[in-house]
Design a protein around this motif. Structure first.
Motif, PDB file in Angstrom:
ATOM      1  N   SER A   1      44.186 -30.632  14.807  1.00 32.20           N
ATOM      2  CA  SER A   1      44.682 -31.812  14.569  1.00 32.20           C
ATOM      3  C   SER A   1      46.301 -31.453  15.141  1.00 32.20           C
ATOM      4  N   PRO A   2      47.299 -32.562  15.342  1.00 29.75           N
ATOM      5  CA  PRO A   2      48.591 -32.239  15.617  1.00 29.75           C
ATOM      6  C   PRO A   2      49.248 -31.103  14.810  1.00 29.75           C
ATOM      7  N   LEU A   3      48.998 -30.978  13.403  1.00 30.23           N
ATOM      8  CA  LEU A   3      49.642 -30.285  12.427  1.00 30.23           C
ATOM      9  C   LEU A   3      49.129 -28.869  13.036  1.00 30.23           C
TER      10      LEU A   3
ATOM     11  N   PHE B   1      57.644 -27.961   7.622  1.00 24.94           N
ATOM     12  CA  PHE B   1      58.634 -27.953   8.698  1.00 24.94           C
ATOM     13  C   PHE B   1      57.684 -28.643   9.978  1.00 24.94           C
ATOM     14  N   ALA B   2      56.357 -28.166  10.034  1.00 22.17           N
ATOM     15  CA  ALA B   2      55.589 -28.691  11.075  1.00 22.17           C
ATOM     16  C   ALA B   2      55.543 -30.222  11.228  1.00 22.17           C
ATOM     17  N   ARG B   3      55.260 -30.680   9.896  1.00 22.69           N
ATOM     18  CA  ARG B   3      54.877 -32.415   9.670  1.00 22.69           C
ATOM     19  C   ARG B   3      56.234 -32.878  10.125  1.00 22.69           C
ATOM     20  N   ARG B   4      57.382 -32.294   9.622  1.00 20.97           N
ATOM     21  CA  ARG B   4      58.772 -32.929   9.747  1.00 20.97           C
ATOM     22  C   ARG B   4      58.877 -33.155  11.221  1.00 20.97           C
ATOM     23  N   THR B   5      58.528 -32.138  12.038  1.00 19.03           N
ATOM     24  CA  THR B   5      58.835 -31.857  13.399  1.00 19.03           C
ATOM     25  C   THR B   5      58.022 -32.989  13.942  1.00 19.03           C
TER      26      THR B   5
ATOM     27  N   ASP C   1      49.766 -40.669   9.273  1.00 16.22           N
ATOM     28  CA  ASP C   1      48.496 -40.908   9.512  1.00 16.22           C
ATOM     29  C   ASP C   1      47.834 -40.304  10.628  1.00 16.22           C
ATOM     30  N   LEU C   2      48.666 -39.677  11.438  1.00 18.47           N
ATOM     31  CA  LEU C   2      47.997 -38.971  12.659  1.00 18.47           C
ATOM     32  C   LEU C   2      48.241 -37.344  12.639  1.00 18.47           C
TER      33      LEU C   2
ATOM     34  N   ARG D   1      44.829 -35.778  12.153  1.00 17.99           N
ATOM     35  CA  ARG D   1      43.656 -36.333  12.856  1.00 17.99           C
ATOM     36  C   ARG D   1      43.637 -35.432  14.101  1.00 17.99           C
ATOM     37  N   ASN D   2      42.298 -35.572  14.484  1.00 16.47           N
ATOM     38  CA  ASN D   2      42.150 -34.536  15.883  1.00 16.47           C
ATOM     39  C   ASN D   2      42.838 -35.175  16.978  1.00 16.47           C
ATOM     40  N   VAL D   3      43.559 -34.416  17.816  1.00 13.98           N
ATOM     41  CA  VAL D   3      44.397 -34.757  18.860  1.00 13.98           C
ATOM     42  C   VAL D   3      43.779 -35.786  19.822  1.00 13.98           C
ATOM     43  N   GLN D   4      42.370 -35.576  19.873  1.00 13.02           N
ATOM     44  CA  GLN D   4      41.657 -36.385  21.220  1.00 13.02           C
ATOM     45  C   GLN D   4      41.682 -37.673  20.714  1.00 13.02           C
ATOM     46  N   HIS D   5      42.132 -37.938  19.341  1.00 16.46           N
ATOM     47  CA  HIS D   5      41.986 -39.391  19.063  1.00 16.46           C
ATOM     48  C   HIS D   5      43.183 -40.006  19.272  1.00 16.46           C
ATOM     49  N   LEU D   6      44.237 -39.344  19.636  1.00 19.65           N
ATOM     50  CA  LEU D   6      45.782 -39.733  19.875  1.00 19.65           C
ATOM     51  C   LEU D   6      45.686 -40.241  21.408  1.00 19.65           C
ATOM     52  N   SER D   7      46.830 -41.186  21.594  1.00 22.24           N
ATOM     53  CA  SER D   7      47.038 -41.855  22.952  1.00 22.24           C
ATOM     54  C   SER D   7      47.680 -40.813  23.916  1.00 22.24           C
ATOM     55  N   GLY D   8      47.789 -40.958  25.046  1.00 19.95           N
ATOM     56  CA  GLY D   8      48.689 -40.015  26.031  1.00 19.95           C
ATOM     57  C   GLY D   8      49.875 -39.796  25.668  1.00 19.95           C
ATOM     58  N   GLY D   9      50.751 -40.703  25.094  1.00 18.54           N
ATOM     59  CA  GLY D   9      52.112 -40.650  25.008  1.00 18.54           C
ATOM     60  C   GLY D   9      52.237 -39.779  23.575  1.00 18.54           C
ATOM     61  N   GLN D  10      51.229 -40.039  22.659  1.00 19.31           N
ATOM     62  CA  GLN D  10      51.279 -39.461  21.239  1.00 19.31           C
ATOM     63  C   GLN D  10      51.164 -37.933  21.607  1.00 19.31           C
ATOM     64  N   GLN D  11      49.901 -37.692  22.297  1.00 19.56           N
ATOM     65  CA  GLN D  11      49.595 -36.266  22.510  1.00 19.56           C
ATOM     66  C   GLN D  11      50.848 -35.634  23.348  1.00 19.56           C
ATOM     67  N   GLN D  12      51.615 -36.075  24.114  1.00 24.41           N
ATOM     68  CA  GLN D  12      52.617 -35.490  24.965  1.00 24.41           C
ATOM     69  C   GLN D  12      53.823 -35.304  23.757  1.00 24.41           C
TER      70      GLN D  12
END
Ligand SMILES: Nc1ncnc2c1ncn2[C@@H]1O[C@H](COP(=O)(O)OP(=O)(O)O)[C@@H](O)[C@H]1O
Ligand SMILES: [Mg+2]
Lengths: 483, 219
Positions: free
Chosen positions: B94-96, B116-120, B129-130, B133-144
């Motif tokens: 996940s992003p976290l 801290f990680a969440r806040r960042t 909500d993201l 979630r697994n990062v692969q389910h995020l859009s390109g902009g969100q992943q960057q």
């Protein structure tokens, strides 16, 4: 220890791949376990079989020495055909040997023949009649009668009975309690032809000395096997005319000077591996120019050979499967690492130590292997059972074949030949029974074999990761930038 | 803060270097864009200052220590954060967990601090909500943005990015550039962005152009 967490996250996130890896590893480990189980069972069975099969040492007259004497005397006096005189075994010598360590039991054998008096002998189907002067009938002072008397310590100690070639059908066999009695065990055909049964008395006529009549009391009836009768050569009398008595009674038929003697005494050795040491110790107790000690551990050697075949086969399975499994897993891990080189690149770009990346992959495989060991432990018993029974079936066939051939030339054994009216008559080979059929592979998954399996799993994992980690160690982190 | 000293690099042929005798200085609290046509060696240059490869000639200095002295692995761990065109997140996380993993590996001050990680992540527009979630389910902009948050959550004073907006649309490009500017101006990091897009370069504090094996600073 972040690599542990990464390993867990990876295994958990890629469940499908993890399950496939578990299945492949389980299959590999199941074969390893099957090999381990068979090997440990083979070791156990070998020990058991070695203890079970008898090995014997037999004390008998020194035929070679006696034969030489005949040859030298025949050259000096050409007048008459010289007689080969064999010195009967002294029971006092036998008692000394019986006291040696590793000697489990002894069986005294003294054979002769008498003539039927109150009954009719079974006439032999080969039509040769009662045997007269078989090739081995060289013993002085013993002329042949129509009824073969096998004097023993106990019928159960003879090969014929311990191999189930002959069986007591009514009453009981001869035991040591029958010493100095006139008890006799007769063959079924002879009994039915003469309408005799347990408790009846028969009369025989001695072939020596006074040729007096002697009354015998029937305590048991036995059935001689078909193989026993067919193995009897044309020179022998019908096997139905063989009776078992105590060796003391046989000695009285031979004559008073035979008291306290025997044709041979066979000692069962409790630990077959000690046969030669028993023989060596026994030789010191006897006069070797008159007597000889011979050993028979053929069945022990056969069992040993065939079981160690199974053992080395199982060993080969273990190693072959372990090596093949390592190669298969290593290839899978190499593919996996190729597919994950971007992830490795990111780790390297974050400054992760390469050994920790290897450790992550190792941990991932370890999780897979732990589950696979559990699955293989459950399934390995099934595979081991199948393989084990196959192997035993195979090995016992070869074993029985080889043991039957190895005991064929048993005519050289004392107790055959000389004293009897025939050559290699029924069931007088001493009890060195071949218990090949009893060697069963006991397949069970013990904690030890599970631990051993775990060890193999660990080694396979370790080796395959080591082989594959070359890819990790060589990977340039720049590759993640320029793709 | 970061200096290149007579820096040079070539692949096979020494007589055909991509660049040679580079003497550049990058300061903290500033953002730099490196422009240039495709194939001129921008990525190669970045891989050198990111500590992913060794220079063929010359040296790179971080403060008063050369990268050789620091050691490349050590340098990557503590001194530089890299943002890639293809995001290069851990796809099985996940992003976290991406942030927590990077923080753990680099030994960041806030390592292990989920809050801290969440806040960042939240501050870069990755909502609750993201976050798990697994990062692969995020859009390109969100992943960057997750990749930038990763650079933000680690303590490295230097952030380098290779075509960070290459896979993004116009809106996401603007937001991502804003965030790089935040890294430079609010967190006082030295941000070096390789790009071939002039309007992206224009938003950085300084621009260099790699042309004819040389870097020229644009006015
Ligand atoms: N590993 C390599 N081996 C040989 N040549 C390479 C390698 N990587 C890149 N190049 C070449 O070096 C030049 C610069 O590449 P790169 O740094 O990726 O340029 P840019 O990022 O500016 O497009 C290109 O011509 C490329 O083909
Ligand atoms: Mg490039």
């Amino acid at each position: 220890m972040n690599f542990l967490k990464r390993a867990w996250l990876n295994v958990w996130a890629k469940k499908g791949r993890s399950v496939l890896l578990i299945l492949v590893s389980s299959a590999i480990l199941m074969f390893v376990l099957a090999g381990l189980l068979i090997r440990s069972a083979a070791v156990k069975a070998t020990d058991q079989a070695k203890a079970d099969v008898g090995a014997t040492v037999t004390l008998s007259a020194n035929r070679q020495a006696a034969f030489k004497k005949v040859q030298s005397s025949s050259s000096s006096s050409k007048s008459s055909r010289p007689k080969m005189t064999l010195t009967p075994v002294k029971l006092s010598d036998a008692a000394k040997i019986a006291k040696l360590s590793n000697v489990k039991s002894e069986n005294v054998t003294s054979s002769t023949s008498v003539n039927a008096s109150s009954y009719d002998v079974v006439s032999t189907t080969s039509g040769m009649g009662s045997s007269q002067g078989g090739p081995g009938n060289m013993k002085g002072g013993t002329s042949s009668g129509d009824t073969q008397i096998n004097g023993v310590s106990a019928t159960s100690l003879t090969t014929a009975f311990s191999d189930n070639q002959s069986k007591i059908t009514k009453g009981r066999g001869i035991t040591s309690a029958d010493k100095n009695t006139n008890h006799v065990v007769i063959e079924k055909n002879l009994a039915s032809q003469n309408d005799l049964t347990v408790g009846d008395t028969i009369t025989v006529k001695k072939t020596t000395g006074s040729k007096a009549k002697v009354k015998l009391k029937i305590v048991g009836i036995y059935r001689a096997s078909a193989t026993a009768s067919s193995s009897a050569g044309p020179m022998s009398s019908d096997p139905s005319n063989t009776m078992y008595t105590s060796y003391t009674l046989a000695n009285t038929f031979k004559g008073s000077k035979y008291a306290g003697t025997a044709d041979s005494v066979t000692f069962n050795v409790s630990n077959p591996a000690k046969v030669s040491s028993v023989k060596a110790a026994g030789k010191k107790l006897i006069n070797t120019s008159s007597y000889s000690l011979s050993t028979d551990d053929a069945s022990y050697q056969t069992v040993k050979a065939s079981m160690s075949n199974v053992e080395s086969f199982a060993n080969k399975i273990v190693w072959l499967v372990a090596i093949a499994g390592t190669i298969i897993l290593a290839l899978i891990v190499i593919l996996m690492i190729r597919e994950r080189r971007f992830e490795i690149g990111v780790l390297l770009s974050l400054g992760e130590a390469r050994w920790k990346i290897v450790a992550q992959f190792f941990t991932e495989m370890l999780m897979v292997i732990v589950v696979a060991v559990a699955i293989a432990g459950a399934g390995g018993k099934f595979v081991g059972d199948q393989l084990g029974s196959q192997l035993v079936a195979q090995s016992t066939t070869t074993q029985t074949t080889s043991s039957s051939t190895s005991t064929q030339p048993g005519g050289g054994q004392p107790g055959g030949g000389g004293m009897r009216g025939g050559n290699g008559g029924p069931g007088m080979q001493q009890a060195s029974s071949t218990k090949a059929a009893d060697t069963d592979l006991d397949i069970s998954v013990s904690a030890v074999s599970l631990a051993e399996l775990g060890g193999f799993g660990l080694a396979i994992t370790f080796l395959s990761i080591m082989i594959a980690s070359g890819g990790i160690l060589r990977l340039e982190p720049k590759k993640v930038l320029i793709s | 803060m970061l200096k290149t000293q007579n820096l040079g690099y070539w692949y096979q042929d020494k007589s055909q270097p991509l660049f040679q005798d580079l003497n550049l200085t990058f300061d903290e609290g500033q953002s730099y864009a490196i422009l240039g046509h495709s194939g001129t060696g921008k990525t190669t240059f970045l891989s050198l200052i990111a500590g992913l490869d060794k220079p063929k000639s010359g040296d790179i200095w971080l403060g008063d220590r050369s990268l050789k002295q620091i050691g490349l692995t050590n340098y990557r761990r503590h001194d530089v954060s890299i943002v890639f065109q293809a995001y290069n997140l851990f796809t099985y996380m996940s992003p976290l967990n991406n942030l927590l993993t990077a923080m753990a590996i680099t030994g960041a001050e806030h390592a292990g601090d989920k809050f801290f990680a969440r806040r960042t992540l939240n501050s870069l527009g990755i909502g609750e909500d993201l976050v798990e979630r697994n990062v692969q389910h995020l859009s390109g902009g969100q992943q960057q943005r997750v990749a930038i948050a990763r650079a933000m959550a680690c303590d490295a004073p230097l952030v380098v990015a290779d075509e960070p907006t290459g896979n993004l649309d116009e809106d996401n490009t603007q937001e991502v550039i804003d965030q790089f500017q935040q890294l430079a101006h609010q967190q006082h990091k030295c941000v070096i962005i390789v790009t071939h897009e002039p309007d992206v370069a224009a938003r950085c504090d300084h621009q260099f152009r790699l042309e004819n094996k040389q870097f020229t600073q644009l006015a």
